[in-house]
Scaffold this active site. Structure first.
Site, PDB file in Angstrom:
ATOM      1  CB  CYS B  79      -0.989  -0.031   1.158  1.00 43.71           C
ATOM      2  SG  CYS B  79      -2.376   1.099   0.915  1.00 43.71           S
ATOM      3  CG  HIS B 181      -4.406  -3.181   2.341  1.00 38.91           C
ATOM      4  ND1 HIS B 181      -3.529  -2.914   3.368  1.00 38.91           N
ATOM      5  CD2 HIS B 181      -4.835  -1.988   1.897  1.00 38.91           C
ATOM      6  CE1 HIS B 181      -3.449  -1.612   3.542  1.00 38.91           C
ATOM      7  NE2 HIS B 181      -4.236  -1.024   2.654  1.00 38.91           N
ATOM      8  CD  GLU B 183      -2.605  -6.219   4.632  1.00 38.45           C
ATOM      9  OE1 GLU B 183      -2.092  -6.516   3.526  1.00 38.45           O
ATOM     10  OE2 GLU B 183      -2.685  -5.055   5.039  1.00 38.45           O
TER      11      GLU B 183
END
Lengths: 254, 201
Positions: B79, B181, B183
């Site tokens: 990011c 992202h 994750e």
């Protein structure tokens, strides 16, 4: 193409997700992490966990839930309810939340939006607005769980929120909330046209058509609770339906 | 062991949790020695570009990152962490980045909702082990108001469409970045982090 988002909202009280009316007939339905995972597997795009507890002790339980969700679920989630200060933002963000939604506290202290956006970035500040149609053809902002009319114009407040640094607006129409007669199309159309940040429509979802109506009028996301909790609509089916309606959505396990 | 760089911006636990779920050994650290001993570095980040760069300087980590990378160590920026790898950002001013890769971070053009927020489709520009098993059209979760305008589009492995071709995964040699992202990007994000795990083996 950027897809439209479907967001289930989970009200959490004393560590459990409750469904139905917020203040009477409160009923346990599920474990927040399990239900969140269930929705995530069904291809929900984000989750909202709303803290409806009152006491400080229960607040700690809630933070623990946020941590558990962050450990077990790998889609973004928002935390709302009882956020009053920058410190409240910090706590839930550190616990693993991606975004934080503010409502009443931002009305009484608009600078909270600016302070939080400066400190943590606009992307994590969601301004949640409870709006109710008045007799003059516009909408008033209500606070304290929809009980108190502030007299503030909802569209003006949304614009101000954007200026102050909110990254997103969640517009909850009190008129349609719980009625299942559809989202407030007019309000969502105006906000989507007049604002440059994403709009989440909330309140009124009863049928799949309601989702397509509001997403076609410009809303970027649609939020609902009971239609998902009571399994009246499965998110995976909703995504298939919206796809058929030519609305860009993310579908899983195709 | 992977060093997730802690430089005082945002929540690093989500990246850490994701790596743990993949049985990857990781520490959150700002200790130069730990970073030097690590197998790979992850530079996360949310918030404003200037604040993030200021913090990297304040934590005295700019040279540490550059030295480790020059020795061939893998670096993954996520990011804002990806944006920091480039020359310059125009986010509320004009700020210098790490210049490990070449390009500028610019505002999305007028007429689009900003932030670019939500799940968007990935398109393949260039095959690479980092994007193994990622199919055309898979979705990942984006949230950003500025995007990379790369000097060399050849550094872009995956991109998405939002008014322009928005670089989503970049890579040159041992330097990598993801604008979204991983994750928070469900199965696709996990696949990408697994590929990263394989690469740094």
């Amino acid at each position: 193409m950027l897809t439209k988002r479907i967001i289930p909202c989970l009200d959490v009280d004393n560590g459990r997700v409750v469904k139905g009316k917020k203040f009477k007939g409160i009923k346990d339905v599920a474990d927040p992490v399990e239900l969140g995972k269930f929705y995530s597997d069904q291809c929900a795009d984000e989750l909202v966990f709303y803290d409806i507890t009152a006491s400080h002790e229960e607040r700690d339980i809630f933070i623990h839930i946020v941590e558990k969700v962050a450990k077990n679920i790998n889609i973004p989630f928002t935390i709302g309810g009882g956020i009053r200060t920058v410190e409240d933002f910090r706590k839930v963000l550190l616990a693993g939340a991606d975004k934080v939604s503010v409502n009443s506290a931002a009305v009484s202290n608009p600078e909270l939006i600016r302070a939080a956006a400066l400190k943590f970035g606009s992307q994590c500040v969601v301004l949640s607005i409870d709006a109710k149609r008045n007799t003059h053809g516009s909408w008033d902002v209500y606070i304290n769980g929809g009980r108190k009319n502030t007299g503030i114009d909802a569209i003006e407040w949304a614009k101000r929120g954007q200026l102050l640094g909110a990254g997103e607006i969640c517009i909850n129409s009190i008129d349609s909330d719980g009625v299942k007669a559809g989202f407030d199309i007019e309000l969502n159309t105006i906000l989507s046209r007049d604002l440059t940040i994403p709009i989440i429509a909330s309140g009124g979802a009863g049928k799949m058509e309601h989702f397509s109506q509001v997403l076609k009028c410009g809303a970027d996301a649609a939020l609902a609770a009971s239609v998902f909790h009571y399994k009246e609509i499965a998110i995976s089916d909703l995504k298939d339906y919206l796809h058929e309606e030519n609305i860009p959505v993310r579908r899983c396990n195709r | 062991m992977i060093a997730i760089i802690d430089y005082g911006v945002g929540n690093l636990m989500n990246v850490y949790n994701a790596l743990k779920r993949l049985d990857m050994d990781a520490v959150i650290t700002s200790d130069k020695k730990v970073i030097a001993d690590s197998k790979a570095i992850i530079l996360p980040g949310v918030g404003a570009f200037k604040d993030a760069m200021d913090n990297l300087v304040e934590y005295d980590l700019v040279d540490t990152i550059k030295e480790n990378v020059s020795k061939g160590k893998y670096l993954l920026g996520i990011c804002l962490g990806m944006q920091l790898l480039f020359d310059k950002s125009y986010e509320d001013g004009e700020w210098k980045g790490l210049s490990l890769l070449q390009g500028e971070i610019i505002r999305f053009k007028e007429g689009l909702k900003v932030p670019h927020m939500g799940w968007n489709e990935l398109h393949i520009n260039k095959p690479h082990p980092l994007i193994k098993n990622i199919a055309e059209g898979e979705y990942v979760y984006f949230v950003h108001s500025y995007h990379l305008d790369p000097m060399y589009f050849d550094d872009v492995l995956l991109y998405t469409d939002y008014g322009v071709k928005v670089p989503a995964v970049v890579c040159r040699d041992n330097i990598m970045g993801m604008q979204f992202h991983p994750e928070k990007s469900s199965e696709t994000g996990i696949k990408l982090l697994k590929n990263f795990k394989e690469l740094i083996k």
